[in-house]
Design a protein around this motif. Structure first.
Motif, PDB file in Angstrom:
ATOM      1  N   PRO A 129       0.811  -1.209   0.000  1.00  0.00           N
ATOM      2  CA  PRO A 129       0.000   0.000   0.000  1.00  0.00           C
ATOM      3  C   PRO A 129       0.848   1.264   0.000  1.00  0.00           C
ATOM      4  N   VAL A 130       0.220   2.370  -0.429  1.00  0.00           N
ATOM      5  CA  VAL A 130       0.867   3.683  -0.355  1.00  0.00           C
ATOM      6  C   VAL A 130      -0.190   4.771  -0.523  1.00  0.00           C
ATOM      7  N   TYR A 131       0.197   5.994  -0.253  1.00  0.00           N
ATOM      8  CA  TYR A 131      -0.645   7.174  -0.443  1.00  0.00           C
ATOM      9  C   TYR A 131      -1.321   7.091  -1.817  1.00  0.00           C
ATOM     10  N   PRO A 132      -2.650   7.156  -1.874  1.00  0.00           N
ATOM     11  CA  PRO A 132      -3.360   6.767  -3.102  1.00  0.00           C
ATOM     12  C   PRO A 132      -3.171   7.695  -4.303  1.00  0.00           C
ATOM     13  N   LEU A 133      -2.594   8.849  -4.093  1.00  0.00           N
ATOM     14  CA  LEU A 133      -2.428   9.815  -5.188  1.00  0.00           C
ATOM     15  C   LEU A 133      -1.577   9.278  -6.332  1.00  0.00           C
ATOM     16  N   TYR A 134      -0.539   8.521  -6.006  1.00  0.00           N
ATOM     17  CA  TYR A 134       0.395   8.087  -7.059  1.00  0.00           C
ATOM     18  C   TYR A 134      -0.304   7.163  -8.059  1.00  0.00           C
ATOM     19  N   LYS A 135      -1.096   6.255  -7.522  1.00  0.00           N
ATOM     20  CA  LYS A 135      -1.834   5.345  -8.403  1.00  0.00           C
ATOM     21  C   LYS A 135      -2.845   6.144  -9.229  1.00  0.00           C
ATOM     22  N   ALA A 136      -3.554   7.049  -8.564  1.00  0.00           N
ATOM     23  CA  ALA A 136      -4.615   7.785  -9.256  1.00  0.00           C
ATOM     24  C   ALA A 136      -4.043   8.613 -10.411  1.00  0.00           C
ATOM     25  N   THR A 137      -2.932   9.318 -10.181  1.00  0.00           N
ATOM     26  CA  THR A 137      -2.398  10.153 -11.267  1.00  0.00           C
ATOM     27  C   THR A 137      -1.817   9.273 -12.381  1.00  0.00           C
ATOM     28  N   SER A 138      -1.248   8.131 -12.007  1.00  0.00           N
ATOM     29  CA  SER A 138      -0.719   7.231 -13.043  1.00  0.00           C
ATOM     30  C   SER A 138      -1.858   6.667 -13.894  1.00  0.00           C
ATOM     31  N   LEU A 139      -2.989   6.397 -13.248  1.00  0.00           N
ATOM     32  CA  LEU A 139      -4.153   5.926 -14.013  1.00  0.00           C
ATOM     33  C   LEU A 139      -4.657   7.021 -14.941  1.00  0.00           C
ATOM     34  N   MET A 140      -4.733   8.250 -14.418  1.00  0.00           N
ATOM     35  CA  MET A 140      -5.210   9.361 -15.256  1.00  0.00           C
ATOM     36  C   MET A 140      -4.346   9.518 -16.511  1.00  0.00           C
ATOM     37  N   ASP A 141      -3.054   9.236 -16.355  1.00  0.00           N
ATOM     38  CA  ASP A 141      -2.118   9.401 -17.483  1.00  0.00           C
ATOM     39  C   ASP A 141      -1.962   8.129 -18.305  1.00  0.00           C
ATOM     40  N   ASN A 142      -2.752   7.124 -17.956  1.00  0.00           N
ATOM     41  CA  ASN A 142      -2.695   5.848 -18.679  1.00  0.00           C
ATOM     42  C   ASN A 142      -1.295   5.242 -18.712  1.00  0.00           C
ATOM     43  N   GLN A 143      -0.544   5.412 -17.632  1.00  0.00           N
ATOM     44  CA  GLN A 143       0.763   4.758 -17.550  1.00  0.00           C
ATOM     45  C   GLN A 143       0.568   3.283 -17.202  1.00  0.00           C
ATOM     46  N   LYS A 144       1.589   2.503 -17.482  1.00  0.00           N
ATOM     47  CA  LYS A 144       1.525   1.076 -17.084  1.00  0.00           C
ATOM     48  C   LYS A 144       1.975   0.997 -15.620  1.00  0.00           C
ATOM     49  N   ILE A 145       1.081   0.571 -14.746  1.00  0.00           N
ATOM     50  CA  ILE A 145       1.424   0.518 -13.319  1.00  0.00           C
ATOM     51  C   ILE A 145       1.852  -0.888 -12.943  1.00  0.00           C
ATOM     52  N   VAL A 146       2.993  -0.979 -12.273  1.00  0.00           N
ATOM     53  CA  VAL A 146       3.395  -2.258 -11.675  1.00  0.00           C
ATOM     54  C   VAL A 146       3.453  -2.027 -10.171  1.00  0.00           C
ATOM     55  N   TYR A 147       2.673  -2.789  -9.436  1.00  0.00           N
ATOM     56  CA  TYR A 147       2.628  -2.599  -7.982  1.00  0.00           C
ATOM     57  C   TYR A 147       3.760  -3.371  -7.327  1.00  0.00           C
ATOM     58  N   ILE A 148       4.397  -2.749  -6.348  1.00  0.00           N
ATOM     59  CA  ILE A 148       5.429  -3.468  -5.606  1.00  0.00           C
ATOM     60  C   ILE A 148       4.891  -3.731  -4.195  1.00  0.00           C
ATOM     61  N   GLU A 149       4.865  -4.993  -3.866  1.00  0.00           N
ATOM     62  CA  GLU A 149       4.180  -5.390  -2.634  1.00  0.00           C
ATOM     63  C   GLU A 149       4.967  -5.032  -1.388  1.00  0.00           C
ATOM     64  N   CYS A 150       4.291  -4.382  -0.459  1.00  0.00           N
ATOM     65  CA  CYS A 150       4.879  -4.054   0.840  1.00  0.00           C
ATOM     66  C   CYS A 150       4.045  -4.815   1.871  1.00  0.00           C
ATOM     67  N   THR A 151       4.665  -5.793   2.482  1.00  0.00           N
ATOM     68  CA  THR A 151       3.927  -6.659   3.401  1.00  0.00           C
ATOM     69  C   THR A 151       4.716  -6.811   4.699  1.00  0.00           C
ATOM     70  N   ALA A 152       4.081  -7.462   5.663  1.00  0.00           N
ATOM     71  CA  ALA A 152       4.776  -7.693   6.930  1.00  0.00           C
ATOM     72  C   ALA A 152       6.062  -8.495   6.688  1.00  0.00           C
ATOM     73  N   GLU A 153       6.041  -9.354   5.647  1.00  0.00           N
ATOM     74  CA  GLU A 153       7.206 -10.212   5.352  1.00  0.00           C
ATOM     75  C   GLU A 153       8.427  -9.370   4.975  1.00  0.00           C
TER      76      GLU A 153
END
Ligand code: MLT
Length: 392
Positions: A129-153
């Motif tokens: 997870p992260v501050y939702p703005l980065y995903k939202a602006t990347s979606l608006m710009d139709n960029q290819k998003i690759v999520y990097i998982e941040c977990t307890a592990e």
């Protein structure tokens, strides 16, 4: 007219809008409920006096013909840009005033800087997870998003991937998890970005909360960062400027793509589309970043840290897994009994009238987690945690 259809990829409501709507609905239906808000990270302590006085004095100047000012420089007054470069010296970072622009906060600058990147053409790494703005602006710009998982592990601190990318969002201390890169971990990201000519968009909103000496306060403390990173700073959480609005962006002269300076492009963007931050805010920023201003702002941060203890004491007592609170103003914990984030949000609001932020709102890896902010008053936080103790 052809509209930007990428907007249809966004959530129906932005996370904090959704929380505000649900809270309002609840309050309308239960007008007497003693609701305590530990949701959005909004400050409650007044401005450092020196910053408030500087803002008042600046407005006073505008009242008189001899000191009145019209348009200011779009990129920021020199006194404000210099205040920022002087502040960085505290961390051993040397910047040129021309590498700094003054804006109205990280949200706008980190969204607006995307103008300088080609739409639909970049692979963007977004922590989850992260501050939702980065995903939202990347979606608006139709960029290819690759999520990097941040977990307890991985202690919510992901390592760079083994494939190239173009744009990387990092936020450290992280919103929402509070996880904070140490020097070696951030060095790995800088080396990775340089190796694939990517740019790191580094959200540094919470650096002033860092307590541990092995954690950098700026990405520019890392070797090689000036050829791959843009850093965004804000007075919102540092000095209580969420209402005043003031922040800055550092685009180093050494950062280039195909021989073109990103600093130049950002200047072109800002001088074209932005008329500059208001003069009184910039005087406030200058005062807040002065040694006396920092001392006063740190006093406020110390108060908020008392709330961290109030929250984590209860989580420790109830043996709830959590992170954050040490180098950041957020506590991130696992919802009890495997509850989903939104179910726990509703449960908390209905049962004990406390508002928090559902972890899944920051990304799918935040499901079953919940975030509390330490920015409310000590009295309200204590009361909220007494109530939460009763239901954990
Ligand atoms: C948060 O609660 O995550 C932030 O305060 C929201 C913001 O800075 O826009």
């Amino acid at each position: 007219m052809k509209i930007n259809k990428n907007y249809s990829k966004l959530e129906e409501n932005y996370l904090f809008t959704e929380i505000a709507l649900r809270t309002k609905r609840f309050c309308d239906a239960n007008p007497d409920a003693p609701v305590i808000k530990l949701g959005i990270g909004d400050v409650t302590l007044p401005l450092p006096e020196i910053a408030a006085d500087a803002i008042i004095t600046a407005f006073e100047e505008l009242k008189h013909a001899e000191t009145f000012r019209g348009y200011g420089p779009e990129l920021g007054y020199h006194f404000a840009r210099k205040a920022v470069t002087d502040y960085y010296k505290n961390y051993g970072v040397q910047l040129d005033d021309g590498e700094v622009t003054i804006g109205d906060g990280i949200g706008s600058d980190i969204a607006n800087i995307t103008d300088i990147f080609e739409k639909s053409a970049n692979t963007v790494l977004v922590p989850n997870p992260v501050y939702p703005l980065y995903k939202a602006t990347s979606l608006m710009d139709n960029q290819k998003i690759v999520y990097i998982e941040c977990t307890a592990e991985n202690n919510f601190l992901p390592a760079p991937p083994d494939f190239p990318s173009d744009i990387i969002y990092l936020c450290s201390p992280n919103n929402p998890t509070g996880a904070t890169f140490n020097f070696a971990q951030l060095q790995a990201w800088v080396d990775y970005a340089n190796s694939c000519s990517a740019v790191i968009l580094y959200d540094n909103a919470y650096e002033r909360f860092i307590e541990e000496s092995d954690k950098p306060h700026s990405i520019f403390q890392i070797d090689g960062a000036k050829t791959c990173a843009i850093e965004f700073g804000s007075l919102s959480k540092t000095a209580g400027f969420t209402c005043v609005r003031s922040g800055y962006t550092v685009v180093p002269f050494a950062l280039k793509s195909d021989g073109i300076l990103l600093n130049r492009m950002w200047q072109q963007r800002q001088t074209t589309k932005y008329n500059g931050a208001p003069y009184p805010q910039q005087r406030g920023l200058q005062a807040a970043l002065s040694p006396a201003g920092i001392t006063q702002a740190d006093r406020n941060i110390a108060e908020y840290k008392k709330n961290s203890a109030l929250i984590t004491n209860v989580l420790n007592e109830k043996k709830v897994f959590y992170t954050g609170g040490k180098n950041s103003p957020y506590i991130w914990f696992r919802c009890p009994n495997g509850m989903s984030s939104w179910d726990f949000f509703d449960f908390l609001l209905n049962k004990v009238n406390v508002v928090g932020t559902p972890g899944v709102g920051f990304g799918s890896c935040g499901e079953n987690y919940f975030r509390l902010t330490t920015f409310n008053t000590c009295v309200a936080t204590k009361e909220a945690m007494e109530r939460i103790r009763g239901i954990l």
